[in-house]
Design an enzyme around this catalytic site. Structure first.
Site, PDB file in Angstrom:
ATOM      1  N   ASN A 197      -6.063  -2.669   1.974  1.00 31.71           N
ATOM      2  CA  ASN A 197      -6.042  -4.119   2.090  1.00 31.71           C
ATOM      3  C   ASN A 197      -7.474  -4.619   2.155  1.00 31.71           C
ATOM      4  OD1 ASN A 197      -3.255  -4.355   2.154  1.00 31.71           O
ATOM      5  ND2 ASN A 197      -3.141  -4.369   4.370  1.00 31.71           N
ATOM      6  N   ARG A 233       0.824  -1.211   0.000  1.00 28.67           N
ATOM      7  CA  ARG A 233       0.000   0.000   0.000  1.00 28.67           C
ATOM      8  C   ARG A 233       0.860   1.263   0.000  1.00 28.67           C
ATOM      9  NH1 ARG A 233      -3.540  -0.159   4.957  1.00 28.67           N
ATOM     10  NH2 ARG A 233      -1.670  -1.142   5.750  1.00 28.67           N
TER      11      ARG A 233
END
Length: 90
Positions: A37, A19
């Site tokens: 996520n 990320r």
């Protein structure tokens, strides 16, 4: 032309800074949106910006950061949300 894409990446993509790396890449390309996520172990992202920049980012996501192992990337057109910055969501 401004475009938006919804992307889902599977493989070893959680716990490997995917990320944060995606956010850094997006900012470098001038792409807005978000990344998060998912409970199933995948990573989902909304990307929005100039078509060439978004497509270049999608290409980079297919490789991911060094510790990741991308098994599959699905990308489809999405509705624009007016994103002009990029955020990492939990």
């Amino acid at each position: 032309m401004i475009v938006a894409r919804q992307v889902r990446v599977t493989g070893r993509v959680q716990g490997v800074f995917f990320r944060q790396w995606t956010a850094e890449q997006a900012r470098a390309f001038g792409v807005g949106g978000w990344v998060r996520n998912c409970p199933d172990g995948s990573v989902e992202a909304h990307l929005e910006g100039e078509e060439d920049a978004v497509e270049a980012l999608v290409t980079n996501l297919q490789g991911g950061p060094p510790a990741a192992k991308v098994a599959h990337l699905a990308s489809e057109p999405a509705e624009r949300i007016g994103a002009n910055s990029f955020e990492v969501r939990r």
